[in-house]
Design a protein around this motif. Structure first.
Motif, PDB file in Angstrom:
ATOM      1  N   ASP A 157     -32.475  -1.186  -8.147  1.00 60.42           N
ATOM      2  CA  ASP A 157     -32.030  -1.991  -7.000  1.00 60.42           C
ATOM      3  C   ASP A 157     -31.572  -3.380  -7.419  1.00 60.42           C
ATOM      4  N   GLY A 158     -32.012  -3.825  -8.574  1.00 54.73           N
ATOM      5  CA  GLY A 158     -31.628  -5.145  -9.069  1.00 54.73           C
ATOM      6  C   GLY A 158     -31.561  -5.150 -10.583  1.00 54.73           C
ATOM      7  N   ILE A 159     -30.878  -6.141 -11.125  1.00 53.96           N
ATOM      8  CA  ILE A 159     -30.719  -6.263 -12.575  1.00 53.96           C
ATOM      9  C   ILE A 159     -31.055  -7.689 -13.000  1.00 53.96           C
ATOM     10  N   ILE A 160     -31.852  -7.795 -14.055  1.00 51.11           N
ATOM     11  CA  ILE A 160     -32.067  -9.082 -14.714  1.00 51.11           C
ATOM     12  C   ILE A 160     -31.457  -8.971 -16.106  1.00 51.11           C
ATOM     13  N   ALA A 161     -30.348  -9.667 -16.332  1.00 53.35           N
ATOM     14  CA  ALA A 161     -29.736  -9.717 -17.657  1.00 53.35           C
ATOM     15  C   ALA A 161     -30.412 -10.837 -18.437  1.00 53.35           C
ATOM     16  N   ALA A 162     -31.137 -10.462 -19.487  1.00 45.91           N
ATOM     17  CA  ALA A 162     -31.892 -11.440 -20.280  1.00 45.91           C
ATOM     18  C   ALA A 162     -31.514 -11.296 -21.750  1.00 45.91           C
ATOM     19  N   VAL A 163     -30.215 -11.332 -22.009  1.00 40.82           N
ATOM     20  CA  VAL A 163     -29.735 -11.120 -23.381  1.00 40.82           C
ATOM     21  C   VAL A 163     -29.748 -12.400 -24.205  1.00 40.82           C
ATOM     22  N   GLY A 164     -30.061 -13.532 -23.571  1.00 38.77           N
ATOM     23  CA  GLY A 164     -30.168 -14.791 -24.295  1.00 38.77           C
ATOM     24  C   GLY A 164     -28.826 -15.378 -24.688  1.00 38.77           C
ATOM     25  N   THR A 165     -28.888 -16.357 -25.584  1.00 42.07           N
ATOM     26  CA  THR A 165     -27.667 -17.031 -26.053  1.00 42.07           C
ATOM     27  C   THR A 165     -27.477 -16.897 -27.560  1.00 42.07           C
ATOM     28  N   CYS A 166     -28.422 -16.258 -28.244  1.00 42.51           N
ATOM     29  CA  CYS A 166     -28.338 -16.128 -29.703  1.00 42.51           C
ATOM     30  C   CYS A 166     -28.299 -14.659 -30.088  1.00 42.51           C
ATOM     31  N   GLY A 167     -27.135 -14.202 -30.538  1.00 46.23           N
ATOM     32  CA  GLY A 167     -26.977 -12.823 -30.979  1.00 46.23           C
ATOM     33  C   GLY A 167     -27.030 -12.733 -32.491  1.00 46.23           C
ATOM     34  N   ASP A 168     -25.990 -12.157 -33.083  1.00 42.78           N
ATOM     35  CA  ASP A 168     -25.942 -12.012 -34.538  1.00 42.78           C
ATOM     36  C   ASP A 168     -25.653 -13.364 -35.205  1.00 42.78           C
ATOM     37  N   ALA A 169     -26.174 -13.516 -36.410  1.00 45.29           N
ATOM     38  CA  ALA A 169     -25.928 -14.737 -37.173  1.00 45.29           C
ATOM     39  C   ALA A 169     -24.433 -14.915 -37.418  1.00 45.29           C
ATOM     40  N   LYS A 170     -23.968 -16.141 -37.259  1.00 45.80           N
ATOM     41  CA  LYS A 170     -22.549 -16.445 -37.407  1.00 45.80           C
ATOM     42  C   LYS A 170     -22.328 -17.164 -38.740  1.00 45.80           C
ATOM     43  N   ILE A 171     -21.581 -16.521 -39.640  1.00 47.57           N
ATOM     44  CA  ILE A 171     -21.295 -17.113 -40.949  1.00 47.57           C
ATOM     45  C   ILE A 171     -19.782 -17.138 -41.135  1.00 47.57           C
ATOM     46  N   PRO A 172     -19.153 -18.283 -40.939  1.00 49.03           N
ATOM     47  CA  PRO A 172     -17.701 -18.363 -41.125  1.00 49.03           C
ATOM     48  C   PRO A 172     -17.336 -18.274 -42.600  1.00 49.03           C
ATOM     49  N   HIS A 173     -16.160 -17.748 -42.862  1.00 49.26           N
ATOM     50  CA  HIS A 173     -15.696 -17.703 -44.254  1.00 49.26           C
ATOM     51  C   HIS A 173     -15.068 -19.050 -44.615  1.00 49.26           C
ATOM     52  N   ILE A 174     -15.505 -19.600 -45.734  1.00 51.89           N
ATOM     53  CA  ILE A 174     -14.981 -20.875 -46.222  1.00 51.89           C
ATOM     54  C   ILE A 174     -14.366 -20.616 -47.600  1.00 51.89           C
ATOM     55  N   PRO A 175     -13.170 -21.111 -47.852  1.00 54.91           N
ATOM     56  CA  PRO A 175     -12.523 -20.867 -49.148  1.00 54.91           C
ATOM     57  C   PRO A 175     -13.423 -21.239 -50.326  1.00 54.91           C
ATOM     58  N   GLY A 176     -13.458 -20.354 -51.312  1.00 56.95           N
ATOM     59  CA  GLY A 176     -14.200 -20.625 -52.539  1.00 56.95           C
ATOM     60  C   GLY A 176     -15.660 -20.211 -52.514  1.00 56.95           C
ATOM     61  N   MET A 177     -16.114 -19.584 -51.443  1.00 59.89           N
ATOM     62  CA  MET A 177     -17.530 -19.212 -51.369  1.00 59.89           C
ATOM     63  C   MET A 177     -17.931 -18.295 -52.524  1.00 59.89           C
ATOM     64  N   ASP A 178     -17.002 -17.438 -52.930  1.00 61.73           N
ATOM     65  CA  ASP A 178     -17.302 -16.500 -54.002  1.00 61.73           C
ATOM     66  C   ASP A 178     -17.415 -17.186 -55.369  1.00 61.73           C
ATOM     67  N   LYS A 179     -16.924 -18.413 -55.469  1.00 66.44           N
ATOM     68  CA  LYS A 179     -16.991 -19.144 -56.742  1.00 66.44           C
ATOM     69  C   LYS A 179     -18.331 -19.858 -56.937  1.00 66.44           C
TER      70      LYS A 179
END
Length: 509
Positions: A157-179
């Motif tokens: 009869d009702g829904i509580i969406a409690a998925v929060g604000t933090c999902g998967d870790a966010k790791i942007p790609h930055i040039p040269g990380m592999d070096k």
């Protein structure tokens, strides 16, 4: 209980918690007890989902929790952060259920997860939780009841969406990380890593940077560099200061905002006032809550650098160091920040609410621009509890979780309290008008006292909600307003007036 002679303040705090538990905690249902309708689907088994579900069953409403992750992720984001992580605000501002019992002011991750787990078990939610069940869609059957994914999961009869604000870790790609010859980790993945005597580079600010700083201090890192694109307000880890700041009822910048900003610069930043923002006010974004960072900078153990990431090298990070007032991407002096470990304090992806019906996202009433910030105007039986806010001063794990939940229970139990879509939209328009001069959007930033004002207005504006006031704010006395509703139903039936059975249709003026 602590000894009142040796630990008087802790003893008083524990006594207050005991009293709140006895006065405000709903009674857990007896094992095997049959709970009634309306039945609520709770999406997410984090702190908010477990708290909301315990309020529901404690007041006699049946629930089913759907959690996308395994049993190990009970507790949401707190189940996935570092063992060295802890609460930055005082636990008096993190009372996500009246029965929570903190042993001190700043509990660590293990203590927080333990309290969530105890609450989950105390209210018999083990048998009402489906793990490894990702919610892809919700829709209605021919009678207006909600179906989660498919009919095999039941009807609600009702829904509580409690998925929060933090999902998967966010790791942007930055040039040269592999070096880079050192190690690169996300700020939430530091448990078991060694940093003693090493130089650590933290990329990013905010709560993720605080998490990395806690780890650096615990592991006795030699030096920590914080690379931030802009200055960010930092407030002390002091409950009195934090509560006072959350008392700004206007929920944004005011002509008097200079007063707390000046006090923070003078008494908290002191000799480090160059780190305080000058291009944005205190009441425009969520501040960092940390006192240690200032001490570490003064001791030479940490350094806060303002500028832009240019890329990685074998030895560290190339960084464009900007002067105060120079915008991101502006001119500066390039510098190589050498380090052994780089921590990406770049936050988390926000979990999606796309499983909700499409008409929940119709401009200009898209999240966070919903009724009370959590109810989509087209669906009064849906409450997106604690997952639509952007920035705030106050707390995300406090008293309001229960209030939002009980407002939903009120709407489901009493048809004359349910707002029509038209009036939900007018409230949103009114709030936008009141905050039209705010530097952020009307719902992009709020304070805790503003949130309490929203709740108060919601109850006060409709006389049919007055009987629910004590229940909504404190969780006391659900039986009395329910008896009144039953009496109203009998009168309506006697007059031949039928309200209807669709819990998602507003009936109040």
């Amino acid at each position: 209980m602590e000894n009142p002679i040796f630990h008087p303040f802790v003893f008083i705090y524990q006594l207050i918690q005991w009293f709140l538990n006895k006065l405000l905690s709903p009674e857990p249902p007896a094992p095997g007890a049959k709970l009634g309708r309306p039945k609520i689907a709770v999406i997410g088994a984090g702190l908010t989902g477990v708290s909301a579900a315990s309020h529901c069953v404690g007041h006699g409403f049946d629930v089913q929790i759907f959690e996308a992750g395994p049993r190990e992720q009970l507790g949401g984001i707190w189940s996935r952060v570092n063992n060295t992580s802890g609460l930055q605000i005082h636990s008096i501002m993190y009372r996500f259920h009246p029965s929570v019992k903190w042993s001190g002011g700043y509990p660590n991750r293990e203590q927080i997860v333990s309290q969530i787990t105890q609450l989950w078990k105390r209210y018999g939610l083990e048998s009402k939780t489906k793990f490894d069940t990702r919610v892809e869609k919700v829709y209605k059957d021919e009678k207006g009841r909600w179906i989660i994914n498919d009919a095999s999961n039941g009807r609600f009869d009702g829904i509580i969406a409690a998925v929060g604000t933090c999902g998967d870790a966010k790791i942007p790609h930055i040039p040269g990380m592999d070096k880079f010859k050192g190690e690169i980790y996300h700020s939430s993945n530091l448990t078991g890593k060694e940093a003693k005597g090493k130089k650590m580079i933290i990329i990013g600010g905010g709560a993720s940077a605080v998490e990395a700083l806690e780890f650096a201090a615990h592991e006795e890192a030699d030096k920590t560099y914080i690379l931030a694109r802009s200055d960010k307000w930092i407030i002390p880890r002091n409950p009195v200061v934090d509560i006072l700041l959350s008392f700004n009822i206007f929920g944004g910048e005011t002509p008097f905002s200079w007063i707390p900003e000046t006090l923070l610069r003078k008494f908290f930043y002191r000799d480090l006032q160059d780190l305080a923002p000058t291009d944005k006010g205190l009441f425009t974004g969520t501040p960092m809550v940390n006192s240690d960072v200032m001490d570490k900078i003064r001791e030479g153990k940490a350094e806060w650098l303002r500028g832009d990431i240019k890329g990685f090298t074998e030895e560290g990070v190339k960084f464009n160091l900007r002067s105060k007032g120079v915008p991101a991407g502006g001119p500066g002096r390039e510098k190589l920040v050498k380090g052994d470990i780089v921590v990406m304090a770049t936050g988390f992806d926000r979990p999606t609410l796309n499983f909700l019906p499409e008409d929940s996202f119709v401009d200009p009433y898209t999240p966070p621009n919903w009724y009370l910030q959590t109810f989509p105007p087209q669906h009064v039986s849906v409450c997106a509890n604690n997952c639509t806010y952007v920035n705030a001063i106050g707390s995300v794990g406090n008293w309001h979780i229960g209030i939002y939940t009980r407002i939903l229970l009120m709407f489901l139990s009493d048809p004359l309290t349910r707002p029509q879509s038209f009036w939900m939209e007018r409230w949103i328009d009114m709030t936008r008008f009141v905050k039209q001069f705010a530097p952020t959007g009307a719902f992009d930033f709020f304070t805790y006292l503003e949130l309490i004002w929203w709740f108060t207005f919601c109850i006060a504006i409709n006389p049919f909600r007055w009987k629910w006031a004590i229940f909504v704010f404190f969780g006391i006395g659900h039986a009395l307003p329910k008896h009144v509703v039953n009496a109203e139903d009998r009168i309506r039936n006697g007059l031949g007036v039928r309200i209807g059975d669709d819990y998602d249709v507003g009936k109040s003026f």
